[in-house]
Scaffold this motif. Structure first.
Motif, PDB file in Angstrom:
ATOM      1  N   LYS A   1      18.118 -35.267  19.966  1.00 36.88           N
ATOM      2  CA  LYS A   1      17.535 -36.434  19.451  1.00 36.88           C
ATOM      3  C   LYS A   1      18.777 -36.660  17.479  1.00 36.88           C
ATOM      4  O   LYS A   1      19.180 -37.409  17.273  1.00 36.88           O
ATOM      5  N   LEU A   2      19.129 -35.047  17.319  1.00 31.86           N
ATOM      6  CA  LEU A   2      19.778 -34.753  15.767  1.00 31.86           C
ATOM      7  C   LEU A   2      21.589 -35.783  16.001  1.00 31.86           C
ATOM      8  O   LEU A   2      22.187 -36.217  16.008  1.00 31.86           O
TER       9      LEU A   2
ATOM     10  N   THR B   1      26.755 -33.942  13.024  1.00 28.63           N
ATOM     11  CA  THR B   1      26.834 -32.335  13.763  1.00 28.63           C
ATOM     12  C   THR B   1      26.610 -31.223  13.509  1.00 28.63           C
ATOM     13  O   THR B   1      25.519 -30.582  13.327  1.00 28.63           O
ATOM     14  N   ILE B   2      27.173 -29.886  14.475  1.00 24.96           N
ATOM     15  CA  ILE B   2      26.019 -28.686  14.881  1.00 24.96           C
ATOM     16  C   ILE B   2      25.779 -28.020  13.676  1.00 24.96           C
ATOM     17  O   ILE B   2      24.483 -27.345  13.221  1.00 24.96           O
ATOM     18  N   PRO B   3      26.803 -28.266  12.474  1.00 24.08           N
ATOM     19  CA  PRO B   3      26.881 -27.393  11.353  1.00 24.08           C
ATOM     20  C   PRO B   3      25.801 -27.466  10.703  1.00 24.08           C
ATOM     21  O   PRO B   3      24.359 -27.122  10.129  1.00 24.08           O
ATOM     22  N   GLN B   4      25.452 -29.006  10.423  1.00 24.91           N
ATOM     23  CA  GLN B   4      24.261 -29.901   9.793  1.00 24.91           C
ATOM     24  C   GLN B   4      23.102 -29.818  10.517  1.00 24.91           C
ATOM     25  O   GLN B   4      21.887 -29.394  10.269  1.00 24.91           O
ATOM     26  N   ILE B   5      22.759 -29.263  12.202  1.00 23.20           N
ATOM     27  CA  ILE B   5      22.230 -28.875  12.703  1.00 23.20           C
ATOM     28  C   ILE B   5      21.293 -27.850  12.051  1.00 23.20           C
ATOM     29  O   ILE B   5      20.309 -27.630  11.756  1.00 23.20           O
ATOM     30  N   LYS B   6      22.550 -26.906  11.984  1.00 15.90           N
ATOM     31  CA  LYS B   6      21.671 -25.659  11.978  1.00 15.90           C
ATOM     32  C   LYS B   6      21.343 -25.249  10.834  1.00 15.90           C
ATOM     33  O   LYS B   6      20.908 -24.597  10.515  1.00 15.90           O
ATOM     34  N   GLU B   7      22.132 -26.493   9.714  1.00 14.11           N
ATOM     35  CA  GLU B   7      21.317 -26.086   8.163  1.00 14.11           C
ATOM     36  C   GLU B   7      19.711 -26.475   7.977  1.00 14.11           C
ATOM     37  O   GLU B   7      19.213 -25.634   7.841  1.00 14.11           O
TER      38      GLU B   7
END
Length: 88
Positions: free
Chosen positions: A68-69, A75-81
């Motif tokens: 969904k994100l 982005t992957i870094p944003q999702i990880k955070e």
């Protein structure tokens, strides 16, 4: 050669393999492996060299959230955070 578990058996299991997650989430193996290596998809492993096992309900929920994100353009870094913040 081992036989695959039935979808019914997978859906009633507490823990599943990455291959089973591929089947129940319709997500590519390489994508799930990447999420695992990036620490976005937690797993348990009894000993070195043994199959990683994922808690089915938690893994499916995490994969759905990541999808969904990604659809929202994150982005992957944003999702990880975001995931790390949620696990504090």
């Amino acid at each position: 050669m081992s036989r695959q578990r039935t979808l019914e058996k997978i859906m009633s299991s507490e823990y599943v393999s990455i291959g089973e997650l591929v089947r129940i989430t319709d997500t590519r193996y390489s994508t799930l492996k990447f999420y695992t290596e990036e620490g976005m998809l937690p797993f348990t492993q009894e000993d070195v060299g043994l199959t990683r096992r994922y808690k089915r309900e938690d893994a499916v929920k995490a994969i759905d959230e990541i999808k969904k994100l990604r659809e929202k353009g994150m982005t992957i870094p944003q999702i990880k955070e975001l995931l790390l913040q949620g696990n504090r």
